[in-house]
Design a protein around this motif. Structure first.
Motif, PDB file in Angstrom:
ATOM      1  N   THR A  96       0.809  -1.187  -0.127  1.00 58.46           N
ATOM      2  CA  THR A  96      -0.026  -0.061   0.067  1.00 58.46           C
ATOM      3  C   THR A  96       0.812   1.257   0.021  1.00 58.46           C
ATOM      4  N   VAL A  97       0.622   2.046  -0.929  1.00 58.69           N
ATOM      5  CA  VAL A  97       1.285   3.185  -1.366  1.00 58.69           C
ATOM      6  C   VAL A  97       1.030   4.637  -1.081  1.00 58.69           C
ATOM      7  N   GLY A  98       1.552   5.527  -0.700  1.00 59.33           N
ATOM      8  CA  GLY A  98       0.972   7.006  -0.749  1.00 59.33           C
ATOM      9  C   GLY A  98       1.858   8.010  -1.057  1.00 59.33           C
ATOM     10  N   LEU A  99       1.499   9.149  -0.681  1.00 64.03           N
ATOM     11  CA  LEU A  99       2.340  10.215  -1.012  1.00 64.03           C
ATOM     12  C   LEU A  99       2.974  11.002   0.113  1.00 64.03           C
ATOM     13  N   GLY A 100       2.460  10.484   1.329  1.00 59.08           N
ATOM     14  CA  GLY A 100       3.212  11.140   2.506  1.00 59.08           C
ATOM     15  C   GLY A 100       2.881  12.618   2.942  1.00 59.08           C
TER      16      GLY A 100
END
Length: 286
Positions: A96-100
């Motif tokens: 699961t990835v995101g932009l922070g």
């Protein structure tokens, strides 16, 4: 966590698996922005190293990063790490990835903060290509891939990549690229409007499969800055209330959820409380 040793982490992971949890997730900040340290603390492990450890200590449970800040990782290295883990774990890995949040960590890593969205989109495309092609070729804005081989690919096909984040852009990215969307601020009461928006985006982007959702059973009560909201709901829910909320989430198409955090003074107490409080909830929701 700081006081725990390797055997404690192994016992904790095996205990969670025995109690009945389906996945163990690890959040990540490679380096942390001091503007948020009062709300979130500064102790954050490397998520990929942590989930590899967890996979090695368990047999059934899925392992997931939630959320890994994608623009701070090179996509080729990350794609190889997660596909290798998927093979070695017998197909139990997720990503699961995101932009922070915050600019300081991007500056420290030499990554342009104002391009993080475009970087993430391209990095996802690169990873998904690498996971499906042994002789990949790619020409993008940031990366060129040619005359190379990539193996092993992941055991799972397609590999379960999820997108985190609360914005419409994050939801669009999930619809375009992901198996599912994992927002932290969307709650049971507001979910229907986001499901409608996901369907709208799916038609626009030509998505053929329904988007999955990971929504907390009980709201965190935090704002975008990860600090408590003034309008946050009461934190205490009975087991019956949690079961009822999970049922309503399932009716809305949610496929993954998480249970409220439990605080304890020791690992033994923590595992005992998990079994007492969350074991019966999971048993009723299978």
């Amino acid at each position: 966590m700081k006081e725990m040793k390797a055997p404690d982490f192994q016992r904790a992971c095996r205990g969670l698996e025995t109690i009945g949890f389906d996945s163990i997730t690890v959040s990540e900040h490679l380096i942390f922005d001091l503007n948020y340290i009062d709300a979130m603390g500064g102790y954050w492990p490397n998520a990929m190293a942590a989930i590899a450890f967890i996979a090695g200590a368990t047999e059934r449970v899925r392992v997931n990063t939630s959320i890994l800040i994608l623009p701070l990782h090179h996509p080729v290295e990350l794609a190889k790490a997660i596909s290798t883990l998927d093979v070695l774990s017998g197909g139990r890995a997720m990503l699961t990835v995101g932009l922070g949040l915050g600019e300081a960590q991007f500056k420290a890593m030499g990554v342009p903060h104002n391009q993080r969205g475009r970087l993430a989109d391209e990095y996802i495309q690169v990873m998904q290509l690498l996971w499906t092609e042994k002789r990949p070729k790619f020409q993008g804005r940031y990366l060129t891939i040619d005359a190379v081989a990539f193996e092993p690919g992941p055991l799972q096909t397609p590999f379960p990549l999820w997108v985190g984040g609360n914005s419409d852009a994050a939801l669009r990215r999930a619809v375009r690229f992901g198996e599912g969307w994992h927002p932290t601020q969307v709650e049971l009461e507001t979910l229907p409007q986001f499901r409608d928006r996901a369907d709208e985006l799916g038609e626009e982007l030509g998505r053929t499969q329904a988007l999955q959702f990971n929504i907390r059973a009980v709201p965190l009560g935090l704002g975008e800055d990860h600090r408590p909201r003034a309008d946050a709901p009461p934190p205490d829910f009975t087991n019956d209330q949690i079961v009822e909320r999970i049922g309503r989430l399932a009716e809305l198409g949610v496929t993954w959820t998480s249970l409220p955090r439990i605080r304890a003074r020791s690992l033994d107490e923590y595992l005992d409380l998990l079994a007492q409080r969350h074991g019966p909830v999971m048993a009723q929701c299978r």
